[in-house]
Design an enzyme around this catalytic site. Structure first.
Site, PDB file in Angstrom:
ATOM      1  N   ASP A 200       0.817  -1.210   0.000  1.00  0.00           N
ATOM      2  CA  ASP A 200       0.000   0.000   0.000  1.00  0.00           C
ATOM      3  C   ASP A 200       0.853   1.264   0.000  1.00  0.00           C
ATOM      4  O   ASP A 200       1.871   1.339   0.693  1.00  0.00           O
ATOM      5  CB  ASP A 200      -0.862  -0.026   1.284  1.00  0.00           C
ATOM      6  CG  ASP A 200      -1.843   1.128   1.379  1.00  0.00           C
ATOM      7  OD1 ASP A 200      -2.748   1.180   0.539  1.00  0.00           O
ATOM      8  OD2 ASP A 200      -1.697   1.960   2.303  1.00  0.00           O
ATOM      9  N   GLU A 207      10.409  11.246   3.958  1.00  0.00           N
ATOM     10  CA  GLU A 207      10.204  12.687   3.794  1.00  0.00           C
ATOM     11  C   GLU A 207      11.549  13.397   3.707  1.00  0.00           C
ATOM     12  O   GLU A 207      12.488  13.056   4.432  1.00  0.00           O
ATOM     13  CB  GLU A 207       9.437  13.273   5.002  1.00  0.00           C
ATOM     14  CG  GLU A 207       8.043  12.724   5.195  1.00  0.00           C
ATOM     15  CD  GLU A 207       8.015  11.297   5.754  1.00  0.00           C
ATOM     16  OE1 GLU A 207       8.882  10.967   6.589  1.00  0.00           O
ATOM     17  OE2 GLU A 207       7.148  10.501   5.332  1.00  0.00           O
ATOM     18  N   GLU A 242       1.451  -0.470  -5.176  1.00  0.00           N
ATOM     19  CA  GLU A 242       0.427   0.547  -5.353  1.00  0.00           C
ATOM     20  C   GLU A 242       1.093   1.914  -5.363  1.00  0.00           C
ATOM     21  O   GLU A 242       1.399   2.482  -4.314  1.00  0.00           O
ATOM     22  CB  GLU A 242      -0.620   0.514  -4.229  1.00  0.00           C
ATOM     23  CG  GLU A 242      -1.815   1.368  -4.597  1.00  0.00           C
ATOM     24  CD  GLU A 242      -2.359   2.310  -3.525  1.00  0.00           C
ATOM     25  OE1 GLU A 242      -3.388   2.922  -3.761  1.00  0.00           O
ATOM     26  OE2 GLU A 242      -1.719   2.435  -2.457  1.00  0.00           O
TER      27      GLU A 242
END
Ligand code: NOJ
Length: 544
Positions: A200, A207, A242
């Site tokens: 997922d 980040e 994904e």
């Protein structure tokens, strides 16, 4: 030799809660799915993808995990899961589970420990900041509900980072402990014999200030590490990516499997082709599909795209231009309630006006394009939706097995179902259900079953190359699939008008085409030309 089964497999996406309730509590469960494996075997699919089954407060329907090592109580137990895997394997079906790496639930003990104690080793499992002005270049995904990717946590006295709902804090993949935790999670489920994972939300793991915080090189580094771990201990298990991104941005998620340690995923969803199939059907023009397929870079030979028409989320319009998005909303979401975030909360049949020819045509494209197709549960019988349910729940309603008001989904009183059965005409169980369609040789279910069966007879679909055929009109989506001496020509008339096409095929004589779906021989080619008259929305799969 590693078995590359996924190259020409047909996938099926199952939402356990909606599928079949074995214990009359109004919620579908693992044992319920086990009871329906014969149905799936008969349909002809090869691999099931299970949406998250783990303990969760269900603020994002299980994509907010509170315990990676268990099964949600309404779904059953870890033992039920093992039984499901064994029973699936006994029938030659495979199972992949959802691996949710990017975030946990805020109810996960890691997050609870982290927020309560700055010195807890779990504090650094998440991404904290004293200011919500960090990473300002990052887009918001759930635009309808989330004003920011930062939320203030009172107990922690800091903001935490989340790319999805505020109840789903992002994990900190710069922390080596987190990186190891997720390998342990993968190991736990792979040890139970599953065939791999659909991973997922992978673009968002890491980040870095000054970036959009998507697809970062450091994220790819971790994915390589994870794949290497799986290859080493569980060779042959598949990872499906994904990444709702442009094809050129998905390409790096396949990595380079020819170099040790450089592989990432064997499979990746092809997001941008999906809305363009809907555009092509509405415009009667293949051009948008051509543009995106031509823009799709080649991928390593052992890898494969995964194509879909619909899934459990809104029909996402992230991978189109602003103008195209407005066009899609205008044509496919005429009522404001049909819109959700950057997408449309509707199912396949209602999107295509419940028009049988258009639904078949869309499936014809799905089953013949490059990539391994995935069917969303219920779309094989043309289930409807309920746009008035919250969030994306309108496309997650009980599977319709028979014409009873309960749809044969559960023996509980329908008031106790986790969600109401679709009851709007013409989509209620009295008109749309498995039992009736099984009994009718001309039903959508039987047509789809046949498409799958025929697809399986030809290697060209999974292994062959793909080439557009120029028919001189954009009204027909025509392409060649070729593998060794297998040569297939696919024609899809995208319009409500008769289309005639004539294309040069071969210079040799005594060549004739076979309609592989209709199992009939067409007249021999004349002077090497194939001439066809295609009825409105007609599709033809030909073998030369
Ligand atoms: C993608 C999943 O398909 C969607 O249902 C979920 O809300 C987000 N990832 C967050 O996990």
């Amino acid at each position: 030799m590693i078995d590359l089964w996924y190259k020409d497999a047909v996938f099926y996406e199952v939402y356990i809660r909606a599928y079949h309730d074995s214990n009359a509590d109004g919620h579908g469960d693992l044992a319920g799915l086990t009871e329906k494996l014969d149905y799936l075997k008969e349909l002809g699919v090869d691999c099931l993808w299970l949406l998250p089954i783990y303990p969760s407060p269900l603020k994002d329907d299980g994509y907010d995990i509170a315990d990676y090592y268990g099964v949600h109580s309404t779904y059953g137990s870890v033992d039920d899961f093992k039984t499901l895997v064994d029973e699936a394997h006994a029938r030659g079906l495979r199972i992949i589970a959802d691996l949710v790496l990017n975030h946990t639930s805020d109810q996960h003990p890691w997050f609870q420990a982290a927020r309560q104690d700055k010195d807890s080793p779990y504090r650094d499992y998440y991404v904290w900041s004293d200011s919500d002005q960090k990473y300002t270049g990052t887009r918001i995904i759930f635009t309808d509900t989330e004003p920011s990717n930062w939320s203030w946590d009172e107990a922690a006295g800091q903001y935490f980072w989340h790319r999805f709902f505020a109840t789903q804090p992002d994990l900190n993949f710069d922390n080596p402990a987190v990186r190891e935790e997720m390998k342990k999670v993968a190991k736990f489920w792979l040890d139970m014999g599953i065939d791999g994972f659909r991973a997922d939300a992978v673009p968002y793991l890491i980040e870095r200030e000054g970036t959009g915080n998507e697809n970062l090189p450091e994220t790819h580094e971790y994915l390589k590490e994870l794949r290497a771990f799986i290859d080493q201990h569980y060779p042959g298990r598949v990872l499906l990516c994904e990444a709702n991104m442009w094809p050129e941005d998905v390409r790096p998620y396949f990595g380079d499997p020819s170099i040790p340690g450089q592989a990432e995923f064997q499979m990746g969803f092809h997001f941008p082709i999906m809305p363009r199939i809907f555009m092509a059907l509405k415009k009667g023009d293949v051009s948008d599909m051509v543009e995106i397929i031509n823009r799709t870079p080649p991928i390593p030979a052992e890898c494969q795209w995964c194509t879909f028409l619909r899934n459990h989320d809104e029909l996402t319009l992230e991978m189109v231009t602003e103008e195209e998005r407005q066009w899609m909303w205008q044509h496919y979401a005429p009522e404001p309630r049909m819109k959700l975030n950057l997408g449309i909360r509707r199912r396949l049949a209602p999107l295509l006006d419940n028009n049988r020819r258009k639904i078949e045509l869309a499936n014809s494209i799905l089953f013949t394009l490059t990539g391994s197709p995935i069917i969303y549960y219920g779309d094989e019988i043309g289930m409807g939706d309920n746009i008035w349910l919250d969030d994306r729940n309108g496309v997650r309603t009980p599977m319709q097995w028979n014409p009873d008001p309960s749809a044969g989904f559960s023996d509980a009183a329908p008031e106790g179902f986790y969600a109401p059965v679709i009851d709007s005409t013409p989509y209620g169980p009295d008109s749309v259900n498995v039992a009736d369609q099984q009994a009718d040789p001309k039903s959508l279910l039987n047509t789809i079953q046949k498409m799958i069966a025929i697809r399986k007879q030809y290697k060209a679909f999974g292994w062959g190359d793909f080439k557009w055929i120029d028919t001189g009109t954009a009204a027909v989506a025509a392409y060649r699939r070729k593998y060794k001496d297998e040569r297939l020509l696919i024609f899809n008339n995208l319009t409500d008008q008769i289309q005639t096409v004539s294309i040069p095929v071969a210079r040799v004589t005594n060549v004739y085409p076979i309609d592989i779906l209709g199992n009939r021989r067409l007249p021999p080619l004349e002077n090497g030309y194939l001439s066809l008259m295609l009825a409105p929305y007609r599709y033809l799969w030909l073998r030369i």
